[in-house]
Each structure stands twice: as structure tokens, then as C-alpha cells.
Design a protein around this motif. Structure first.
Motif, mmCIF file in Angstrom:
data_model
loop_
_atom_site.group_PDB
_atom_site.id
_atom_site.type_symbol
_atom_site.label_atom_id
_atom_site.label_comp_id
_atom_site.label_asym_id
_atom_site.label_seq_id
_atom_site.Cartn_x
_atom_site.Cartn_y
_atom_site.Cartn_z
ATOM 1 N N UNK A 90 0.106 -0.648 -4.849
ATOM 2 C CA UNK A 90 -1.215 -0.128 -5.204
ATOM 3 C C UNK A 90 -1.477 1.067 -4.306
ATOM 4 N N UNK A 91 -1.901 2.155 -4.893
ATOM 5 C CA UNK A 91 -2.084 3.372 -4.108
ATOM 6 C C UNK A 91 -3.559 3.729 -3.948
ATOM 7 N N UNK B 116 -6.471 3.036 -13.992
ATOM 8 C CA UNK B 116 -6.697 3.231 -12.564
ATOM 9 C C UNK B 116 -6.287 1.999 -11.774
ATOM 10 N N UNK B 117 -5.825 2.253 -10.536
ATOM 11 C CA UNK B 117 -5.549 1.127 -9.641
ATOM 12 C C UNK B 117 -6.842 0.388 -9.331
ATOM 13 N N UNK C 41 4.373 2.533 2.326
ATOM 14 C CA UNK C 41 5.479 2.789 1.397
ATOM 15 C C UNK C 41 5.312 4.149 0.734
ATOM 16 N N UNK C 42 6.436 4.866 0.622
ATOM 17 C CA UNK C 42 6.484 6.082 -0.184
ATOM 18 C C UNK C 42 7.392 5.786 -1.370
ATOM 19 N N UNK D 189 0.867 -1.188 0.000
ATOM 20 C CA UNK D 189 0.000 0.000 0.000
ATOM 21 C C UNK D 189 0.907 1.243 0.000
ATOM 22 N N UNK D 190 0.872 2.006 -1.082
ATOM 23 C CA UNK D 190 1.882 3.042 -1.262
ATOM 24 C C UNK D 190 1.277 4.392 -1.645
ATOM 25 N N UNK D 191 2.086 5.416 -1.386
ATOM 26 C CA UNK D 191 1.880 6.727 -1.985
ATOM 27 C C UNK D 191 2.972 6.897 -3.034
ATOM 28 N N UNK D 192 2.604 7.418 -4.188
ATOM 29 C CA UNK D 192 3.480 7.514 -5.350
ATOM 30 C C UNK D 192 3.890 8.989 -5.502
#
Length: 380
Positions: free
Chosen positions: A303-304, A316-317, A91-92, A41-44
Motif C-alpha cells: 500500500x503506498x 485508490x489505496x 519498499x520500492x 508500505x511502498x513507493x511504486x
């Protein structure tokens, strides 16, 4: 850490028996990873979309003359990081163009206004900012790196990555997608893969398929990745990514690889790569991505819930709870992992900076996956 031939004897050939190939891949996956599939689970954060390379399939990169070209400020980076943190991201992901300051004055001036002469030095400080101001783990996707650049980034990142994409030198010729792209020569990318191993960095790499490479070149690329891992034990995951047409690229009319092509490549990857290397494919680049499970993947990648896929913005995710249901229907349990895989956390093997490892251990449950499984209880 050696290649694994299909137990059925099915050849790793472009026209071999696909069902037998996939069955062999599933057997290897199930033995090593079970019936669990993971995601991060991330920010992009696209730190800059300027790049000295001009790949024929890329829509992410903007020429400095474009009004869309930019380098994110520290305030913008922190705002995105905090937004991701509020939505349960662990996650970043820093993604950025490669060394634009070496080609463009505008990129040099932009960095100078921020107080830097090298993009990787700015990236280092942005990773440090994220570590200081948030609970997230930085993952760095900065392309080709020198020894000194890896040394600069390792203390402030949990993991790093760079897509090998291909080992085809043909694709650097005029008229091909990597023409005049100094960072996309196979030698430079293989050197970075090797340096990351020598420096003991948990590393993500992979193939971009359908850009003009041959089947034999795909196999050669997978074998090169596996050989580097056999030497250093640092390749934590390999991505098989399918080329996607976009209206604003040179390859707008180039054919996309079909589902069978993806399945065959994924299965071959699972057979060639050491079993402990995680194998993933992007779920947002095919409506039939659940079929990838039958070819041997064990991970969906990042996946964000807060940012788009800046590399493929028209895709889209998947909604994470919906993906969890689809996996369950296929006989798999979806679990959230951290950006660094459990085997690099369970022992202090020198792969991660001590303070970053301590943070990751605090976020991990007993199996090394994310302690907080946000998708299980989140609202749709």
C-alpha cells in the motif's frame, strides 16, 4: 509443504459449501499466522509502461506511439524513491512492461539513450541506485526472467515477483486476453517460477481471476505454485487479484468476479497452499475487502502513501490508519512488514544478498516485521 484438505471435509468445488470452506481456511490461517494482518508500505515506480505483450485487460501498458509511453530516467526514479522514503516507505516496488526492446524500436532507442541494450540491465542499475542513495529495499516485478536475468537482479533486490495469473492455455488463443502475448504463455511463467526457486529468490506470485479461466484452472494454478514451493521453499506470498473493468481496455465489457467468487478462491488458496505461504488480496479493488479476512488472508500486500496503483489507477489505496481501524473492528491487528518476510531474514539461507539482508535486518524488529510501525502514529 503440502496441500491441506478442509478439516470439515468440504470439497474444493466451485459449488461446494462456502461457509465450510471459509471456516477451514480461517483455521489454517489462524494456526499459522494468528490474528495479525500485515501490509508493506511502498513507493511504486513504473520503470517503463512499454511492453511487448498486449493483454486484453491491461491499462498500464502504452504503445510506444502514445505520448504517455516512457522509460523513467534515473533522476525520476530517485525522486520517487526519496519521496517514498520521506513518507516512511520501506519498499520500492519496480514494476515494468516485459521486454519491450525485443518488439519496438522506440523502446530500444529509449534504452540506448540511457546507455543500455537490455531493460533488465537498466533495472539492475536502478535497484543499485536505490540501495546506494536511499534506505529502501527494492522489490522487482519484471515478469518472466531467464537464469542470467535472475542472477543479474538478485544481488540488488530483496525479493522478486511475477503473477502466474493462470495456467490456462486456452486464454492464449485468438480472441482471448493473452493472445499474441509471448510472456503470458503458462509454460514461460511456470519456468520463471521454477528458476526463482532454483536461484533461491524470495518470490511473490498469484492468480488474476475473472479473465475467462475455469474454476478447475484456478485450482491447477494454485497446485502448481504450491508444488514449486515444495521443491524450493521460495514462495513467500500469493496474491488473489480480481479482474477489474477499465474503459480503455479490450475487456471493458467483460464481467468482473463477484465477492463470493473472491471469497471462494481465497479460501481454496489458503487450503491448497502450504501454511507458511502468506496469502493476500488487494484492499483497493473491492469496497468489501474486509470480508476477505473471513476467507483466510493474512496480508493486504503493498500500500503506498505516495503513489497511485498504476495497474488499477481508478482504484485508490485505502488510507492506512482507516484500514487499521477496520481490521481492529474485525478482530485483527494491522502490522507493517518489510518486502521480504521474516523467515527469510532470521537465518542466512542464501535467499538474499548479504548486504541487502543486513539492511533489511536493520529495518526489522524482533519479530522480523518493520521496526518502525509508521501507520500507528501518522496523521490522517
Amino acid at each position: 509443504m503440502t496441500s491441506h484438505l478442509p478439516s470439515t471435509g468440504a470439497p474444493l468445488a466451485e459449488n461446494g459449501d462456502l461457509d465450510a470452506l471459509m471456516a477451514s481456511a480461517r483455521q489454517i490461517r489462524d494456526a499459522a499466522w494468528g490474528r495479525r494482518i500485515t501490509y508493506s508500505r511502498k513507493a511504486f515506480v513504473p520503470l517503463t509502461n512499454m511492453c511487448r505483450d498486449t493483454c486484453g485487460y491491461c491499462t498500464f501498458v502504452k504503445h510506444p506511439s502514445s505520448p504517455e509511453a516512457r522509460i523513467m530516467t534515473p533522476e525520476q526514479v530517485l525522486a520517487e524513491a526519496l519521496r517514498g522514503e520521506r513518507e516512511g516507505c520501506k519498499e520500492l516496488l519496480f514494476s515494468l512492461g516485459e521486454k519491450p526492446e525485443l518488439r519496438y524500436e522506440a523502446a530500444r532507442k529509449g534504452l540506448e539513450r540511457l546507455g543500455y541494450s537490455k531493460l533488465t540491465d537498466y533495472l539492475r542499475d536502478m535497484c543499485a541506485l536505490v540501495l546506494r542513495e536511499t534506505s529502501l529495499l527494492p522489490h522487482v516485478n519484471a515478469g518472466t526472467l531467464t537464469d542470467d536475468e535472475i542472477d543479474t537482479l538478485k544481488p540488488v533486490s530483496a525479493s522478486m515477483g511475477m503473477m502466474l495469473e493462470t495456467v490456462s492455455r486456452r486464454l492464449t488463443r485468438k480472441g482471448q486476453p493473452h493472445f499474441a502475448c509471448p510472456d503470458k504463455t503458462p509454460l514461460q511463467r511456470l519456468r520463471t517460477l521454477e528458476r526463482a526457486g532454483q536461484k533461491r529468490v524470495p518470490f511473490t506470485t498469484g492468480l488474476l481471476i475473472g479473465i475467462g479461466e475455469t474454476w478447475a484452472e484456478r485450482i491447477e494454478a494454485l497446485e502448481a505454485i504450491n508444488a514449486a514451493h515444495a521443491r524450493h521453499g521460495h514462495v513467500q506470498e500469493v496474491i488473489i487479484q480480481n479482474f477489474q473493468r477499465k474503459p480503455d481496455i479490450e475487456m471493458a465489457d467483460h464481467p468482473e468476479p463477484g465477492l463470493e467468487d473472491m471469497l471462494r478462491t481465497i479460501a481454496a488458496a489458503r487450503i491448497i497452499l502450504a501454511p507458511e505461504i502468506s496469502l493476500q488480496a488487494p484492499p483497493n479493488l473491492s469496497a468489501r475487502h474486509i470480508a476477505y479476512l473471513d476467507a483466510g488472508i493474512n496480508d493486504w500486500g503493498g500500500i503506498s502513501p505516495v503513489t497511485i496503483d498504476f495497474i488499477n489507477p481508478q482504484h485508490e489505496w485505502p488510507e492506512i490508519r482507516s484500514l487499521a481501524r477496520s481490521c481492529e473492528e474485525a478482530g485483527f491487528e494491522l502490522r507493517e512488514r518489510l518486502t521480504v518476510y521474516p523467515r527469510y531474514l532470521t537465518e542466512d539461507l542464501g535467499f538474499i544478498n548479504a548486504s541487502v539482508r543486513a539492511r533489511a535486518l536493520g529495518m526489522a524488529g524482533g519479530e522480523g516485521l518493520a521496526r518502525e510501525q509508521r501507520h500507528i502514529g501518522e496523521t490522517a
